[in-house]
Design an enzyme around this catalytic site. Structure first.
Site, PDB file in Angstrom:
ATOM      1  N   CYS A  95       0.748  -1.381  -0.124  1.00  0.00           N
ATOM      2  CA  CYS A  95      -0.092  -0.156  -0.043  1.00  0.00           C
ATOM      3  C   CYS A  95       0.765   1.366   0.062  1.00  0.00           C
ATOM      4  O   CYS A  95       0.641   2.116  -0.665  1.00  0.00           O
ATOM      5  CB  CYS A  95      -1.084   0.064   1.369  1.00  0.00           C
ATOM      6  SG  CYS A  95      -2.270   1.261   1.447  1.00  0.00           S
ATOM      7  N   CYS A 189      -5.375  -2.167   8.165  1.00  0.00           N
ATOM      8  CA  CYS A 189      -6.592  -1.181   8.477  1.00  0.00           C
ATOM      9  C   CYS A 189      -8.028  -1.919   7.939  1.00  0.00           C
ATOM     10  O   CYS A 189      -9.024  -1.328   8.665  1.00  0.00           O
ATOM     11  CB  CYS A 189      -6.461   0.197   7.634  1.00  0.00           C
ATOM     12  SG  CYS A 189      -6.026   0.044   5.810  1.00  0.00           S
TER      13      CYS A 189
END
Length: 340
Positions: A95, A189
């Site tokens: 990410c 997350c």
């Protein structure tokens, strides 16, 4: 003279909020960006609202970037595939390269921002990433894979600060008190409970299989190989066992796991793929971290044809394919790769 423009990644948390505040006070022309990544129900409604509240408090414009499709392609789908292949993924490093320091940089170029900033606990010297002053919060491990060409444009206001000081600072500023009280964000997350709860929506996780010992004998059963990572010691049966057993290897094709004693987990060398270096060295000694929150150990490294052979000067236990191996020269991050 025109102010230098900086684009700050805003999550709605205390670190990115205080980062934006510090940069504005330092005289930068600051704008924020909130990146919509995964599709976890309700997540963005809460965090986007927090990011907007933070931007309003600092007095800056907040852009919203919808990156859900790119996130799925570059981060989420590889996360699922890695577990299917019996390995242990590191979605944060992917990410960071592709979205937080990839798409965000493209957007910064689009709006004419000179710099990109985040609330990460890390520093740099213009060429190398450097571990944060607060070693309990250092996030350099997860940034080893970013493109080295963008390093001179990065600003990390948290890099020289302690997390405890940031919370104390936020608590002392009228209007920021609620940010100081927010709980720490989770490591991944989009995982709220366990990673297998995510996998169950996409693949068949519950699939009873055989547990083998180090000699290849069937000694028990497990509930499905994707429940296990290297080093795990619970959730499977071993007939007649009195001592703890640990997962030593995983065979996804046969839906088997091999277990052994702790000493069977000892690893003295690893091979890495997809190497990302911040300089051109190909044969060197350094220290290497083979997992976040583990001690860096001394090693020798030889890089050839996009792969690295790493010899460890002391054993590391529970090394998992799919994780990152990150090289350090003292506190300087010099590169890394993926364990294969």
């Amino acid at each position: 003279m025109m102010k230098k423009k900086v684009l700050v990644g805003m999550s709605g948390g205390v670190d990115s909020t205080v980062s934006a505040l510090i940069l504005k006070e330092d005289g930068y022309d600051v704008e924020g960006v909130y990146m919509r990544l995964h599709t976890k129900p309700g997540y963005h409604e809460i965090h986007q609202a927090r990011a907007q509240k933070a931007a309003d408090f600092v007095g800056i414009k907040l852009h919203i970037l919808d990156l859900e499709d790119i996130f799925k392609d570059k981060v989420f789908d590889p996360f699922i595939k890695t577990y299917e292949e019996g390995e242990t993924p590191n979605p944060c490093a992917l990410c960071n390269r592709n979205l937080k320091f990839g798409e965000m940089v493209k957007f910064a170029d689009k709006i004419g921002a000179d710099y990109i900033a985040t609330g990460h606990y890390i520093q740099h010297d213009g060429k190398y990433l450097i571990q944060a002053e607060d070693d309990t919060k250092d996030q350099s491990y997860f940034l080893f894979y970013i493109d080295k060409s963008i390093v001179p444009r990065l600003l990390f206001p948290m890099g020289t600060r302690k997390k405890s000081d940031i919370k104390q600072l936020a608590a002392s500023i009228k209007g920021l008190e609620s940010f100081a009280l927010q709980p720490e964000s989770s490591e991944i997350c989009f995982v709220e409970t366990t990673y297998t709860d995510i996998l169950k929506d996409y693949v068949n996780v519950d699939n009873v299989g055989e547990v083998l010992d180090m000699q290849g004998n069937v000694v028990g059963e497990h509930k499905g190989y994707m429940y296990y990572t290297i080093g795990k010691r619970k959730g499977f049966t071993v007939k007649g066992a009195h001592d703890p057993h640990y997962v030593v290897s995983i065979d996804p094709k046969k839906n088997q796991i091999v277990v052994g004693q702790k000493e069977d987990l000892a690893c003295y060398s690893v091979t890495l793929r997809d190497i990302n270096m911040f300089d051109d060295r190909t044969e060197f000694e350094s220290t290497v971290k083979l997992r976040y929150r583990t001690k860096a150990v001394k090693c020798s490294v030889k890089i050839d044809n996009g792969k690295a052979e790493v010899k460890l000067y002391e054993p590391v236990f529970g090394v998992a394919k799919g994780q990152a191996a990150v090289f350090y020269d003292d506190n300087k991050l010099i590169g890394g790769g993926w364990i294969s």
